[in-house]
Design a protein around this motif. Structure first.
Motif, PDB file in Angstrom:
ATOM      1  N   GLY A 196       0.976  -0.866  -0.474  1.00 13.34           N
ATOM      2  CA  GLY A 196      -0.297  -0.117  -0.185  1.00 13.34           C
ATOM      3  C   GLY A 196       1.205   1.276  -0.168  1.00 13.34           C
ATOM      4  O   GLY A 196       1.976   1.138  -0.381  1.00 13.34           O
ATOM      5  N   SER A 197       0.366   2.033  -0.210  1.00 17.16           N
ATOM      6  CA  SER A 197       0.867   3.418   0.706  1.00 17.16           C
ATOM      7  C   SER A 197       0.627   3.906   1.749  1.00 17.16           C
ATOM      8  O   SER A 197      -0.479   4.307   2.219  1.00 17.16           O
ATOM      9  CB  SER A 197       0.624   4.453  -0.856  1.00 17.16           C
ATOM     10  N   VAL A 198       1.414   5.176   2.149  1.00 20.86           N
ATOM     11  CA  VAL A 198       1.725   5.870   3.299  1.00 20.86           C
ATOM     12  C   VAL A 198       2.206   6.995   3.006  1.00 20.86           C
ATOM     13  O   VAL A 198       3.097   7.616   2.732  1.00 20.86           O
ATOM     14  CB  VAL A 198       2.133   5.248   4.731  1.00 20.86           C
ATOM     15  N   ILE A 199       1.229   8.409   3.920  1.00 23.94           N
ATOM     16  CA  ILE A 199       1.341   9.711   3.697  1.00 23.94           C
ATOM     17  C   ILE A 199       2.875   9.967   5.246  1.00 23.94           C
ATOM     18  O   ILE A 199       2.181   9.605   6.092  1.00 23.94           O
ATOM     19  CB  ILE A 199       0.753  10.649   3.452  1.00 23.94           C
ATOM     20  N   VAL A 200       3.329  10.426   4.929  1.00 23.52           N
ATOM     21  CA  VAL A 200       4.285  11.032   6.147  1.00 23.52           C
ATOM     22  C   VAL A 200       5.584  12.379   6.261  1.00 23.52           C
ATOM     23  O   VAL A 200       5.232  12.820   4.803  1.00 23.52           O
ATOM     24  CB  VAL A 200       6.480   9.534   6.291  1.00 23.52           C
TER      25      VAL A 200
END
Length: 124
Positions: free
Chosen positions: A66-70
């Motif tokens: 998946g993907s994550v915003i940091v």
């Protein structure tokens, strides 16, 4: 800062840390422990709001799926979208937060300086 007295004069003061500002892992770190894997259901609520890695430690966020915003409060602020297979350094004491995008799996490695001595014996 190249002498004992120069270093002693800096104790307790803020220092310029370009690696922190760019959120780049410095050389000379070793793994202390790993947290996770976490998914959208098991990620602790504290990681979704602003938090920090402890002083003297670095984090390495690894996105497995998946993907994550940091978002990090560096100077200038850093906001990155990480996708599966990427790793992002998390500097010590820098406020940051994670925003998950759909189905996600991730882990966080906590790293310390190799000068901090050997890792703790967890076999006992």
């Amino acid at each position: 800062m190249l002498t004992d007295s120069g270093r002693a004069a800096k104790i307790g003061s803020d220092i310029d840390c370009p690696l922190c500002d760019r959120a780049e892992l410095p050389p000379g770190l070793r793994l202390a422990r790993t947290a996770g894997p976490f998914d959208a259901d098991s990620l602790p609520a504290g990681l979704r709001r602003e938090h920090r890695v402890a002083d003297g430690n670095w984090g390495a966020l690894r996105v497995i799926e998946g993907s994550v915003i940091v978002s990090m409060a560096t100077d200038p602020p850093v906001r990155l979208r990480l996708t599966a297979g990427t790793t992002q350094g998390l500097p010590p004491a820098v406020p940051h937060r994670l925003t998950l995008e759909g189905s996600v799996r991730l882990e966080v490695d906590f790293l310390v300086s190799q000068a901090a001595g050997p890792p703790p014996d967890r076999s006992a």
